[in-house]
Enzyme design. Structure first.
Site: not given
Length: 273
Positions: A72, A119, A222
């Site tokens: 992402h 992911d 992230s």
């Protein structure tokens, strides 16, 4: 997970989902402290082209020429290698940057939203980096490693230090110790307070959960590494992926489980540097 199940989950999360400024993706360390210099020599700052090369996500060096991050972090609008730079050996963001260019961007082909798994992404550097005390690849786990519940692991990054509160200058790398949470327990916690039927899994098989109230990753972290020391060696257990808010009760951080993707990683990354 099937599209139908994903739709059911998303509909049930509407009331509990973060506001637009609090995306499910992770961005910062909560409940932690500044990391000592060179303790995490594989930590990467992934930068994107803006008015300057802005910190977008974390990542980890897993080979002298390869970086692991979250899918992402690189899509869908950012896909070209020229959109990115990588910074290694950085204790404070934007201080003495030496940005490295990328030659390939490889998101996992099954990724399309964080809640559905896969992911994970690979970035190939244009040139291998020199390995030193300050720059070293992290070791990937063997396929048999399970990282049992209550294992004490560490997550690092430059993300928010609280919900909606960005990391202040001088932007130090932060670290926090988090316990592994068993997937079925994590899934039960995420169903708590939601209308989603317990037969619809929120936590996927390729996920790994870690953290408790007060200790978590957050927006900006992230793509960064979750590492656990096993028999004296730091192993990367997960990639920071998503969660409902940051450090909330009954909402552990959700990571991409590295052991689920070892075969895919080694399609591209040599097992020996």
């Amino acid at each position: 997970m099937l599209h139908l199940l994903a739709l059911a989950l998303l509909l049930s999360l509407v009331s509990a989902a973060p506001a637009p400024g609090q995306a499910l993706q992770r961005s910062g360390i909560i409940g932690g402290k500044e990391a000592p210099g060179s303790r995490w020599p594989w930590q990467v700052s992934l930068r994107v082209r803006d008015q300057y090369w802005r910190h977008q996500c974390g990542g980890s060096l897993i080979h002298p020429q390869w970086v692991l991050t979250a899918a992402h972090c690189i899509g869908p609008e950012l896909q070209e290698p020229s959109d990115f730079r990588v910074q290694l050996r950085e204790q404070h963001l934007y201080y003495q940057d030496r940005l490295l260019p990328i030659s390939r961007v490889i998101p996992h082909p099954h990724y399309y939203m964080v809640e559905n798994g896969a992911d994970i992404a690979l970035l190939q550097l244009e040139e291998p980096v020199s390995i030193s005390r300050h720059v070293q690849p992290v070791t990937l786990p063997p396929a048999s490693e399970t990282f049992p519940p209550e294992s004490q692991c560490w997550v690092t990054g430059w993300g928010d230090v609280d919900n909606g509160r960005p990391l202040p200058p001088p932007y130090p790398l932060k670290q926090v110790k988090v316990p592994i949470v068993e997937n079925s327990v994590c899934d039960w916690k995420y169903h708590s307070g939601l209308s989603t039927d317990y037969s619809v899994p929120i936590v996927q098989e390729d996920n790994l959960c870690a953290g408790d109230g007060g200790r978590d990753s957050c927006q900006g972290d992230s793509g960064g590494p979750l590492v656990c020391k096993v028999n004296g060696t730091w192993l990367q257990a997960g990639v920071v992926s998503w969660g409902d808010g940051c450090a909330k009760p009954n909402r552990p951080g959700i990571y991409t489980r590295i052991t689920s993707y070892l075969d895919w990683i080694h399609q591209y990354v040599p097992q020996e540097p």
